[in-house]
Design a protein around this motif. Structure first.
Motif, mmCIF file in Angstrom:
data_model
loop_
_atom_site.group_PDB
_atom_site.id
_atom_site.type_symbol
_atom_site.label_atom_id
_atom_site.label_comp_id
_atom_site.label_asym_id
_atom_site.label_seq_id
_atom_site.Cartn_x
_atom_site.Cartn_y
_atom_site.Cartn_z
ATOM 1 N N ASN A 145 0.834 -1.194 0.000
ATOM 2 C CA ASN A 145 0.000 0.000 0.000
ATOM 3 C C ASN A 145 0.871 1.247 0.000
ATOM 4 N N LYS A 146 0.446 2.263 -0.728
ATOM 5 C CA LYS A 146 1.165 3.531 -0.756
ATOM 6 C C LYS A 146 0.674 4.390 0.411
ATOM 7 N N ILE A 147 1.416 4.349 1.481
ATOM 8 C CA ILE A 147 1.033 4.993 2.732
ATOM 9 C C ILE A 147 1.461 6.457 2.786
ATOM 10 N N TYR A 148 2.561 6.775 2.153
ATOM 11 C CA TYR A 148 3.261 8.041 2.379
ATOM 12 C C TYR A 148 3.550 8.745 1.053
ATOM 13 N N VAL A 149 3.593 10.066 1.063
ATOM 14 C CA VAL A 149 3.950 10.850 -0.125
ATOM 15 C C VAL A 149 5.233 11.618 0.168
ATOM 16 N N TYR A 150 6.249 11.308 -0.605
ATOM 17 C CA TYR A 150 7.570 11.907 -0.415
ATOM 18 C C TYR A 150 7.857 12.851 -1.583
ATOM 19 N N TYR A 151 8.148 14.116 -1.274
ATOM 20 C CA TYR A 151 8.473 15.087 -2.307
ATOM 21 C C TYR A 151 9.977 15.219 -2.470
ATOM 22 N N THR A 152 10.421 15.301 -3.716
ATOM 23 C CA THR A 152 11.835 15.546 -3.992
ATOM 24 C C THR A 152 11.964 16.874 -4.724
ATOM 25 N N ARG A 153 13.068 17.540 -4.485
ATOM 26 C CA ARG A 153 13.335 18.809 -5.146
ATOM 27 C C ARG A 153 14.832 18.908 -5.408
ATOM 28 N N GLU A 154 15.194 19.629 -6.453
ATOM 29 C CA GLU A 154 16.599 19.787 -6.804
ATOM 30 C C GLU A 154 17.338 20.480 -5.664
ATOM 31 N N GLY A 155 18.475 19.892 -5.274
ATOM 32 C CA GLY A 155 19.261 20.489 -4.207
ATOM 33 C C GLY A 155 18.912 19.984 -2.837
ATOM 34 N N ASN A 156 17.853 19.171 -2.723
ATOM 35 C CA ASN A 156 17.472 18.608 -1.433
ATOM 36 C C ASN A 156 18.550 17.622 -0.984
ATOM 37 N N ILE A 157 19.009 17.774 0.268
ATOM 38 C CA ILE A 157 20.079 16.913 0.773
ATOM 39 C C ILE A 157 19.723 15.446 0.639
ATOM 40 N N SER A 158 18.477 15.106 0.916
ATOM 41 C CA SER A 158 18.093 13.690 0.922
ATOM 42 C C SER A 158 18.096 13.073 -0.460
ATOM 43 N N THR A 159 18.136 13.900 -1.530
ATOM 44 C CA THR A 159 18.189 13.333 -2.873
ATOM 45 C C THR A 159 19.610 13.022 -3.290
ATOM 46 N N SER A 160 20.582 13.464 -2.517
ATOM 47 C CA SER A 160 21.980 13.159 -2.818
ATOM 48 C C SER A 160 22.274 11.730 -2.380
ATOM 49 N N LYS A 161 22.702 10.901 -3.315
ATOM 50 C CA LYS A 161 22.907 9.483 -3.012
ATOM 51 C C LYS A 161 24.100 9.296 -2.079
ATOM 52 N N LEU A 162 23.937 8.475 -1.104
ATOM 53 C CA LEU A 162 25.033 8.099 -0.217
ATOM 54 C C LEU A 162 25.891 7.088 -0.956
ATOM 55 N N THR A 163 27.162 7.405 -1.162
ATOM 56 C CA THR A 163 28.022 6.530 -1.943
ATOM 57 C C THR A 163 28.324 5.250 -1.185
ATOM 58 N N PHE A 164 28.703 4.208 -1.947
ATOM 59 C CA PHE A 164 29.045 2.936 -1.313
ATOM 60 C C PHE A 164 30.216 3.121 -0.363
ATOM 61 N N ASP A 165 31.232 3.890 -0.796
ATOM 62 C CA ASP A 165 32.410 4.097 0.050
ATOM 63 C C ASP A 165 32.026 4.764 1.363
ATOM 64 N N LYS A 166 31.133 5.742 1.290
ATOM 65 C CA LYS A 166 30.706 6.431 2.508
ATOM 66 C C LYS A 166 29.936 5.487 3.411
ATOM 67 N N MET A 167 29.048 4.690 2.811
ATOM 68 C CA MET A 167 28.261 3.743 3.599
ATOM 69 C C MET A 167 29.175 2.697 4.237
#
Length: 241
Positions: free
Chosen positions: A207-229
């Motif tokens: 079920n689609k419970i939640y609505v997540y908005y993305t915007r250019e420059g949003n920190i959360s849209t920056s992918k966490l790299t494998f090396d960082k993880m």
């Protein structure tokens, strides 16, 4: 005397919302959460500029508890919120997102579940076009690979599903090691992995419970790299012990 505070068994959901300088969007988020006695909403403010405006918005919702911090980012705010949880289940929302209609009537079916974590699907929309973003497809791919009888598939859900807002977590699973990194990017990744690691019984609903908005420059849209993880994992090896 606040009887609702004392009767802990009456609280089914504790929802933690970090906030900073987005009261209009916060109000939209709060409106998407049902005003019920069994729902505890914890807004943790990260030192917003207009406290008067924030108090006015929060004051319109009787179930909301406002926690003020002196800054520290979303990870710190979420950790502060965890100190006040009283519900059977813990959820997280971002102040600029919201819950879909009937989200909690669906989640109500799992209030007495013996699962440790309930994973659910979400819409991911572009804030300007309102069209689905690649992140929604990525999440859908994770869920489509899930097979409850396949250990590798279950591990994929537990350890590749890094967002905090697409899962409902049993309060008992939250402990000292299960907390957010207080860093600028990727503060939620290890939290989600620790939750997955400690869970022994999970449930996935589509079920689609939640609505997540993305915007250019949003920190959360920056992918966490494998090396960082990988660096985060190895520096905190105790989560595997």
């Amino acid at each position: 005397m606040n009887l609702d505070f004392e009767r802990k068994e009456e609280i089914n959901y504790s929802i933690i919302i970090p906030h900073k300088n987005s009261t209009v969007l916060l109000e939209r988020c709060l409106k998407s959460i049902p005003c019920r006695k069994d729902v505890q909403v914890i807004v943790v403010d990260d030192n917003s500029e207009n406290q008067e405006e924030l108090n006015a918005v929060v004051g319109g919702f009787s179930q909301v508890e406002l926690i003020l911090t002196q800054g520290g980012g979303a990870g710190h705010a979420r950790n502060e919120g965890l100190k006040y949880i009283r519900g059977k289940w813990v959820l997280f929302a971002d102040a600029d997102d919201f819950y879909n209609k009937n989200a909690f009537s669906i989640l109500d079916n799992y209030i007495n579940s013996d699962n440790d974590v309930i994973y659910f699907f979400a819409n991911s929309l572009d804030v300007n076009t309102l069209l689905p973003t690649p992140r929604e497809k990525d999440l859908q791919n994770i869920y489509e690979k899930y097979d409850s009888d396949n250990i590798r598939s279950a591990d994929y859900i537990r350890f590749k599903n890094w967002a905090p807002w697409n899962k409902m977590i049993k309060k008992e699973l939250i402990c000292e090691d299960v907390e957010f990194e207080e860093i600028e990017k990727g503060n939620d990744a290890l939290f989600s992995v620790r939750v997955g690691y400690r869970s022994t019984n999970i449930k996935v609903i589509k079920n689609k419970i939640y609505v997540y908005y993305t915007r250019e420059g949003n920190i959360s849209t920056s992918k966490l790299t494998f090396d960082k993880m990988y660096s985060l994992f190895t520096s905190r090896y105790r989560i595997y012990q």
